[in-house]
Design a protein around this motif. Structure first.
Motif, PDB file in Angstrom:
ATOM      1  N   UNK A 128     -37.049  54.727 -19.205  1.00  0.00           N
ATOM      2  CA  UNK A 128     -37.517  53.411 -18.759  1.00  0.00           C
ATOM      3  C   UNK A 128     -38.918  53.184 -19.325  1.00  0.00           C
ATOM      4  N   UNK A 129     -39.309  51.908 -19.356  1.00  0.00           N
ATOM      5  CA  UNK A 129     -40.589  51.570 -19.976  1.00  0.00           C
ATOM      6  C   UNK A 129     -41.755  52.239 -19.270  1.00  0.00           C
ATOM      7  N   UNK A 130     -42.693  52.722 -20.081  1.00  0.00           N
ATOM      8  CA  UNK A 130     -43.932  53.248 -19.537  1.00  0.00           C
ATOM      9  C   UNK A 130     -44.806  52.065 -19.125  1.00  0.00           C
ATOM     10  N   UNK A 131     -45.363  52.127 -17.952  1.00  0.00           N
ATOM     11  CA  UNK A 131     -46.195  51.024 -17.465  1.00  0.00           C
ATOM     12  C   UNK A 131     -47.591  51.132 -18.059  1.00  0.00           C
ATOM     13  N   UNK A 132     -48.192  49.988 -18.246  1.00  0.00           N
ATOM     14  CA  UNK A 132     -49.587  49.958 -18.679  1.00  0.00           C
ATOM     15  C   UNK A 132     -50.420  50.174 -17.426  1.00  0.00           C
ATOM     16  N   UNK A 133     -51.095  51.326 -17.343  1.00  0.00           N
ATOM     17  CA  UNK A 133     -51.785  51.613 -16.084  1.00  0.00           C
ATOM     18  C   UNK A 133     -53.264  51.306 -16.199  1.00  0.00           C
ATOM     19  N   UNK A 134     -53.578  50.035 -16.059  1.00  0.00           N
ATOM     20  CA  UNK A 134     -54.985  49.587 -16.081  1.00  0.00           C
ATOM     21  C   UNK A 134     -55.156  48.599 -14.930  1.00  0.00           C
ATOM     22  N   UNK A 135     -56.397  48.361 -14.492  1.00  0.00           N
ATOM     23  CA  UNK A 135     -56.579  47.388 -13.408  1.00  0.00           C
ATOM     24  C   UNK A 135     -55.938  46.047 -13.753  1.00  0.00           C
ATOM     25  N   UNK A 136     -55.175  45.522 -12.836  1.00  0.00           N
ATOM     26  CA  UNK A 136     -54.529  44.214 -13.039  1.00  0.00           C
ATOM     27  C   UNK A 136     -53.083  44.331 -13.472  1.00  0.00           C
ATOM     28  N   UNK A 156     -45.800  44.680 -23.036  1.00  0.00           N
ATOM     29  CA  UNK A 156     -46.150  46.099 -23.125  1.00  0.00           C
ATOM     30  C   UNK A 156     -45.026  46.867 -23.820  1.00  0.00           C
ATOM     31  N   UNK A 157     -45.376  47.577 -24.897  1.00  0.00           N
ATOM     32  CA  UNK A 157     -44.375  48.385 -25.637  1.00  0.00           C
ATOM     33  C   UNK A 157     -45.047  49.702 -26.020  1.00  0.00           C
ATOM     34  N   UNK A 158     -45.397  50.483 -24.982  1.00  0.00           N
ATOM     35  CA  UNK A 158     -46.179  51.706 -25.228  1.00  0.00           C
ATOM     36  C   UNK A 158     -45.353  52.971 -25.020  1.00  0.00           C
ATOM     37  N   UNK A 159     -44.056  52.831 -25.075  1.00  0.00           N
ATOM     38  CA  UNK A 159     -43.221  54.030 -24.983  1.00  0.00           C
ATOM     39  C   UNK A 159     -42.457  54.090 -23.676  1.00  0.00           C
ATOM     40  N   UNK A 160     -41.880  55.231 -23.453  1.00  0.00           N
ATOM     41  CA  UNK A 160     -40.894  55.366 -22.378  1.00  0.00           C
ATOM     42  C   UNK A 160     -41.085  56.635 -21.552  1.00  0.00           C
ATOM     43  N   UNK A 202     -23.449  67.989 -20.225  1.00  0.00           N
ATOM     44  CA  UNK A 202     -23.761  67.561 -21.593  1.00  0.00           C
ATOM     45  C   UNK A 202     -24.813  66.451 -21.524  1.00  0.00           C
ATOM     46  N   UNK A 203     -25.475  66.189 -22.639  1.00  0.00           N
ATOM     47  CA  UNK A 203     -26.453  65.086 -22.650  1.00  0.00           C
ATOM     48  C   UNK A 203     -26.457  64.469 -24.040  1.00  0.00           C
ATOM     49  N   UNK A 204     -26.755  63.163 -24.082  1.00  0.00           N
ATOM     50  CA  UNK A 204     -26.768  62.454 -25.371  1.00  0.00           C
ATOM     51  C   UNK A 204     -27.658  61.221 -25.263  1.00  0.00           C
ATOM     52  N   UNK A 205     -28.142  60.778 -26.420  1.00  0.00           N
ATOM     53  CA  UNK A 205     -28.911  59.531 -26.459  1.00  0.00           C
ATOM     54  C   UNK A 205     -30.389  59.731 -26.180  1.00  0.00           C
ATOM     55  N   UNK A 206     -31.038  58.667 -25.700  1.00  0.00           N
ATOM     56  CA  UNK A 206     -32.498  58.660 -25.560  1.00  0.00           C
ATOM     57  C   UNK A 206     -33.022  59.700 -24.567  1.00  0.00           C
ATOM     58  N   UNK A 207     -32.166  60.202 -23.677  1.00  0.00           N
ATOM     59  CA  UNK A 207     -32.630  61.177 -22.674  1.00  0.00           C
ATOM     60  C   UNK A 207     -32.791  62.582 -23.270  1.00  0.00           C
ATOM     61  N   UNK A 208     -32.341  62.782 -24.493  1.00  0.00           N
ATOM     62  CA  UNK A 208     -32.326  64.142 -25.061  1.00  0.00           C
ATOM     63  C   UNK A 208     -33.527  64.414 -25.970  1.00  0.00           C
TER      64      UNK A 208
END
Ligand SMILES: Cc1cc2nc3c(=O)[nH]c(=O)nc-3n(C[C@H](O)[C@H](O)[C@H](O)COP(=O)(O)OP(=O)(O)OC[C@H]3O[C@@H](n4cnc5c(N)ncnc54)[C@H](O)[C@@H]3O)c2cc1C
Length: 322
Positions: free
Chosen positions: A127-135, A247-251, A286-292
């Protein structure tokens, strides 16, 4: 144990897939073709991704074989319909909350029910990483967005920024130029790093301005976002006036359910898999995709590993005569 097995008679599957993104759906399709009774748990809500997963948040996919260009939601819909055409696949809008290993199977609890399965596939993605700054919490959905495709049209003729330097960030910025009059890309390092084709497009687009080596330190406004605070002066000011921040700073990797099962993770929380077979260190999981821990994360690589996982699960079930 015997009681539990009896109670679960109609809720027992060969292959249970956690996550209805492209990876999970493709894996389910392959599992059905191999004759496995398959359940896909694909939780959706206003705050979660729809069926199809994260690819539904991009406006254009140009690197999926068979489609010169197609929107993310359309591609996801095609994959979903294809998967649903297999009678052995059931897709339920439920969120897995706990998995327990029993002797030769797994017990999976969800927010609505519970199931037994011979094998489990983690295709839970990120899931998207939140931008953790005031506001940032205060202005979420009041000018701060994590999905350019969903919210871009709200910013017609406005000034917006994309925070981040990846290919996704560049694609978000390009999409936003369809609506906004100006799009800043604010990136903390030396130079943004999209795919070369998107870099060219960004450079050619007159609406986009890149602010490198700069961090967003805060988000200001009254009711809605009005400006961001930068850690470095840009054109003489630390304050950049704008109406929207994408915001597109990773996951963050969604692997928490794997931890109690002692599935091995790397330092980023990604599930470590055998890259040839999609097996984890725990037999039957098993695991596959973005979680791996696969380094190149794209829809096509997720889909491929999902199919491999389905085949490995089939082999596991057959060899163990489950
Ligand atoms: C903006 C953007 C643009 C992109 N563009 C491209 C592109 O052009 N080409 C390309 O190939 N790739 C692209 N990608 C990458 C691609 O989208 C991903 O690599 C791929 O879709 C990952 O699929 P996945 O199924 O592994 O994960 P996801 O799509 O994230 O799916 C995981 C699903 O699991 C669900 N889930 C999580 N936990 C649970 C739980 N406990 N119970 C039930 N369900 C759960 C989630 O809600 C989600 O629906 C892009 C990504 C982004 C963000």
């Amino acid at each position: 144990m015997a009681n539990l097995k009896n109670k679960m008679k109609n809720k027992t599957y060969d292959f249970l897939v956690l996550g209805a993104g492209g990876t999970g759906l493709a894996a389910a399709m392959y599992a059905a073709r191999l004759g496995l009774k398959t359940l896909v748990l694909g939780y959706t809500s206003s705050t979660e991704l729809p069926i199809g997963g994260v690819i539904t948040t991009t406006h254009v996919v140009e690197n999926y074989p068979g489609f010169t260009t197609i929107s993310g939601p359309d591609l996801a819909k095609n994959i979903e319909e294809h998967t649903r055409s297999y009678k052995l696949v059931t897709i339920k809008g439920e969120k897995a909350t706990e998995i327990k290993k029993l002797k030769n199977c797994f017990h999976v609890k969800t927010n609505k029910s519970d199931y037994m399965t011979k094998t489990v596939l983690f295709a839970t993605g990120t899931r998207w990483k939140k931008l953790e700054v005031p506001g940032s919490s205060e202005f979420e959905n009041k000018g701060i967005s994590y999905c350019a495709l969903c919210d871009g049209p709200l910013f017609r003729n406005k000034v917006v920024s994309v925070v981040g330097g990846s290919d996704s960030a560049a694609k978000d910025a390009l999409l936003l130029t369809e609506y906004a009059k100006k799009v800043y890309i604010i990136y903390r390092s030396e130079e943004i790093h999209p795919e070369p084709i998107n870099m060219e497009r960004v450079k050619k687009n007159k609406k986009i301005e890149i602010i490198n080596n700069t961090n967003v330190m805060g988000i200001n406004g009254k009711e809605f976002v009005e400006s961001v605070l930068l850690d470095k002066k840009y054109k003489g000011s630390n304050e950049l006036k704008l109406d929207g921040v994408f915001v597109a700073i990773g996951h963050v990797v969604l692997s928490d359910l794997a931890k109690p099962l002692r599935v091995r993770l790397n330092s980023k929380g990604e599930i470590k898999i055998n890259h040839m077979t999609s097996e984890t260190n725990i037999p039957g999981i098993f695991a596959a995709g973005d979680v791996t821990d696969k380094p190149f994360k794209q829809l096509i690589t997720g889909v491929a590993d999902g199919c491999t996982a389905a085949y490995s699960a089939y082999e596991y079930i057959t060899k163990k005569k489950l």
